[in-house]
Design a protein around this motif. Sequence first.
Motif, PDB file in Angstrom:
ATOM      1  N   GLY A  79       0.814  -1.212   0.000  1.00  0.00           N
ATOM      2  CA  GLY A  79       0.000   0.000   0.000  1.00  0.00           C
ATOM      3  C   GLY A  79       0.847   1.261   0.000  1.00  0.00           C
ATOM      4  N   VAL A  80       1.971   1.234   0.718  1.00  0.00           N
ATOM      5  CA  VAL A  80       2.892   2.380   0.737  1.00  0.00           C
ATOM      6  C   VAL A  80       3.486   2.592  -0.650  1.00  0.00           C
ATOM      7  CG1 VAL A  80       5.132   3.203   1.589  1.00  0.00           C
ATOM      8  CG2 VAL A  80       3.456   2.298   3.188  1.00  0.00           C
ATOM      9  N   ILE A  81       3.925   1.518  -1.275  1.00  0.00           N
ATOM     10  CA  ILE A  81       4.524   1.641  -2.607  1.00  0.00           C
ATOM     11  C   ILE A  81       3.480   2.111  -3.614  1.00  0.00           C
ATOM     12  CG2 ILE A  81       5.700   0.405  -4.478  1.00  0.00           C
ATOM     13  CD1 ILE A  81       6.860  -1.442  -2.212  1.00  0.00           C
ATOM     14  N   MET A  82       2.271   1.567  -3.541  1.00  0.00           N
ATOM     15  CA  MET A  82       1.194   2.018  -4.425  1.00  0.00           C
ATOM     16  C   MET A  82       0.891   3.492  -4.186  1.00  0.00           C
ATOM     17  SD  MET A  82      -1.280  -1.342  -4.147  1.00  0.00           S
ATOM     18  CE  MET A  82      -2.733  -0.506  -4.747  1.00  0.00           C
ATOM     19  N   SER A  83       0.898   3.914  -2.933  1.00  0.00           N
ATOM     20  CA  SER A  83       0.629   5.314  -2.614  1.00  0.00           C
ATOM     21  C   SER A  83       1.718   6.228  -3.156  1.00  0.00           C
ATOM     22  CB  SER A  83       0.485   5.500  -1.102  1.00  0.00           C
ATOM     23  OG  SER A  83      -0.653   4.809  -0.639  1.00  0.00           O
ATOM     24  N   TYR A  84       2.950   5.754  -3.129  1.00  0.00           N
ATOM     25  CA  TYR A  84       4.052   6.525  -3.705  1.00  0.00           C
ATOM     26  C   TYR A  84       3.767   6.830  -5.181  1.00  0.00           C
ATOM     27  CZ  TYR A  84       8.725   7.686  -5.397  1.00  0.00           C
ATOM     28  OH  TYR A  84       9.793   8.312  -5.987  1.00  0.00           O
ATOM     29  N   TYR A  85       3.119   5.891  -5.857  1.00  0.00           N
ATOM     30  CA  TYR A  85       2.782   6.073  -7.264  1.00  0.00           C
ATOM     31  C   TYR A  85       1.395   6.674  -7.469  1.00  0.00           C
ATOM     32  CZ  TYR A  85       7.101   3.901  -8.474  1.00  0.00           C
ATOM     33  OH  TYR A  85       8.434   3.644  -8.614  1.00  0.00           O
ATOM     34  N   GLY A  86       0.802   7.227  -6.429  1.00  0.00           N
ATOM     35  CA  GLY A  86      -0.397   8.024  -6.612  1.00  0.00           C
ATOM     36  C   GLY A  86      -1.704   7.495  -6.076  1.00  0.00           C
ATOM     37  N   CYS A  91      -9.775   5.036  -3.590  1.00  0.00           N
ATOM     38  CA  CYS A  91     -10.380   4.815  -4.898  1.00  0.00           C
ATOM     39  C   CYS A  91      -9.992   3.449  -5.445  1.00  0.00           C
ATOM     40  CB  CYS A  91      -9.966   5.927  -5.854  1.00  0.00           C
ATOM     41  SG  CYS A  91     -10.747   5.773  -7.461  1.00  0.00           S
ATOM     42  N   ILE A  92     -10.949   2.547  -5.507  1.00  0.00           N
ATOM     43  CA  ILE A  92     -10.701   1.203  -5.998  1.00  0.00           C
ATOM     44  C   ILE A  92     -10.386   1.222  -7.491  1.00  0.00           C
ATOM     45  CG2 ILE A  92     -11.725  -1.097  -6.343  1.00  0.00           C
ATOM     46  CD1 ILE A  92     -11.016  -0.345  -3.417  1.00  0.00           C
ATOM     47  N   SER A  93     -11.012   2.127  -8.248  1.00  0.00           N
ATOM     48  CA  SER A  93     -10.793   2.149  -9.691  1.00  0.00           C
ATOM     49  C   SER A  93      -9.363   2.524 -10.048  1.00  0.00           C
ATOM     50  CB  SER A  93     -11.776   3.098 -10.376  1.00  0.00           C
ATOM     51  OG  SER A  93     -11.553   4.426  -9.952  1.00  0.00           O
ATOM     52  N   THR A  94      -8.673   3.302  -9.233  1.00  0.00           N
ATOM     53  CA  THR A  94      -7.281   3.654  -9.529  1.00  0.00           C
ATOM     54  C   THR A  94      -6.298   2.688  -8.886  1.00  0.00           C
ATOM     55  OG1 THR A  94      -7.083   5.143  -7.643  1.00  0.00           O
ATOM     56  CG2 THR A  94      -7.799   6.117  -9.740  1.00  0.00           C
ATOM     57  N   ALA A  95      -6.757   1.844  -7.987  1.00  0.00           N
ATOM     58  CA  ALA A  95      -5.849   0.934  -7.276  1.00  0.00           C
ATOM     59  C   ALA A  95      -5.141  -0.017  -8.231  1.00  0.00           C
ATOM     60  CB  ALA A  95      -6.609   0.146  -6.212  1.00  0.00           C
ATOM     61  N   GLU A  96      -5.842  -0.507  -9.239  1.00  0.00           N
ATOM     62  CA  GLU A  96      -5.241  -1.463 -10.161  1.00  0.00           C
ATOM     63  C   GLU A  96      -4.075  -0.840 -10.928  1.00  0.00           C
ATOM     64  OE1 GLU A  96      -6.662  -3.601 -14.187  1.00  0.00           O
ATOM     65  OE2 GLU A  96      -7.898  -4.030 -12.426  1.00  0.00           O
ATOM     66  N   ARG A  97      -4.231   0.402 -11.395  1.00  0.00           N
ATOM     67  CA  ARG A  97      -3.136   1.069 -12.115  1.00  0.00           C
ATOM     68  C   ARG A  97      -1.968   1.354 -11.191  1.00  0.00           C
ATOM     69  NH1 ARG A  97      -6.245   5.846 -14.853  1.00  0.00           N
ATOM     70  NH2 ARG A  97      -7.272   5.664 -12.863  1.00  0.00           N
ATOM     71  N   ARG A  98      -2.247   1.722  -9.940  1.00  0.00           N
ATOM     72  CA  ARG A  98      -1.179   1.999  -8.981  1.00  0.00           C
ATOM     73  C   ARG A  98      -0.439   0.719  -8.613  1.00  0.00           C
ATOM     74  NH1 ARG A  98      -2.637   6.532 -11.095  1.00  0.00           N
ATOM     75  NH2 ARG A  98      -3.756   7.944  -9.777  1.00  0.00           N
ATOM     76  N   LEU A  99      -1.197  -0.378  -8.497  1.00  0.00           N
ATOM     77  CA  LEU A  99      -0.571  -1.666  -8.227  1.00  0.00           C
ATOM     78  C   LEU A  99       0.338  -2.044  -9.384  1.00  0.00           C
ATOM     79  CD1 LEU A  99      -0.162  -4.227  -6.562  1.00  0.00           C
ATOM     80  CD2 LEU A  99      -2.251  -5.141  -7.599  1.00  0.00           C
ATOM     81  N   TYR A 100      -0.101  -1.801 -10.603  1.00  0.00           N
ATOM     82  CA  TYR A 100       0.724  -2.097 -11.767  1.00  0.00           C
ATOM     83  C   TYR A 100       2.030  -1.301 -11.713  1.00  0.00           C
ATOM     84  CZ  TYR A 100       2.374  -2.341 -16.561  1.00  0.00           C
ATOM     85  OH  TYR A 100       3.156  -2.522 -17.662  1.00  0.00           O
ATOM     86  N   ALA A 101       1.958  -0.026 -11.404  1.00  0.00           N
ATOM     87  CA  ALA A 101       3.162   0.804 -11.305  1.00  0.00           C
ATOM     88  C   ALA A 101       4.093   0.269 -10.218  1.00  0.00           C
ATOM     89  CB  ALA A 101       2.789   2.256 -11.020  1.00  0.00           C
ATOM     90  N   ALA A 102       3.522  -0.125  -9.092  1.00  0.00           N
ATOM     91  CA  ALA A 102       4.326  -0.671  -8.000  1.00  0.00           C
ATOM     92  C   ALA A 102       4.986  -1.981  -8.424  1.00  0.00           C
ATOM     93  CB  ALA A 102       3.463  -0.891  -6.760  1.00  0.00           C
TER      94      ALA A 102
END
Length: 144
Positions: A79-86, A91-102
């Motif tokens: 979650g910290v790494i995903m948050s670093y990427y925004g 927001c569940i809809s943006t979580a998948e893209r942030r997880l991908y970046a992480a």
Amino acid sequence: MAQQQLLKQEPSVSQILRTYKKQLTQNIEPHPQGSNISTMNQQLNQESSIPQILRTYGKQFRQIRKQYTDGLGGRCVMGVIMSYYGWNGKCISTAERRLYAALVALRRAGISKELLIELNDSGATFEEIADYLDRNHGMTNSKI
């Protein structure tokens, strides 16, 4: 043939990561400890390794286990790494893209997502996880 055409239409990983980092300042979740936005903006202007993200950005959150966020300012290591990427933690809809970046950042650093989750959920702090990565993953010193 069609797959190659689709791949040409996809933005590069570096373009995606730059976009996420720019969006981060728009998606910052208020934290009970009173996060310092100027400090976070300074962090955005620098490229960070995974251990650096955990040591610096992880301080903005209370560490939790077994889930990315609790919705109240708590995050697990992913979650910290995903948050670093925004990711704003809500927001569940943006979580998948942030997880991908992480995941892209972890792959580039040669770090297993499963290892991070295991360390987090077994009780290691963000600092202990960062120390472990520094000791055991020589590639983690490379910039993201």
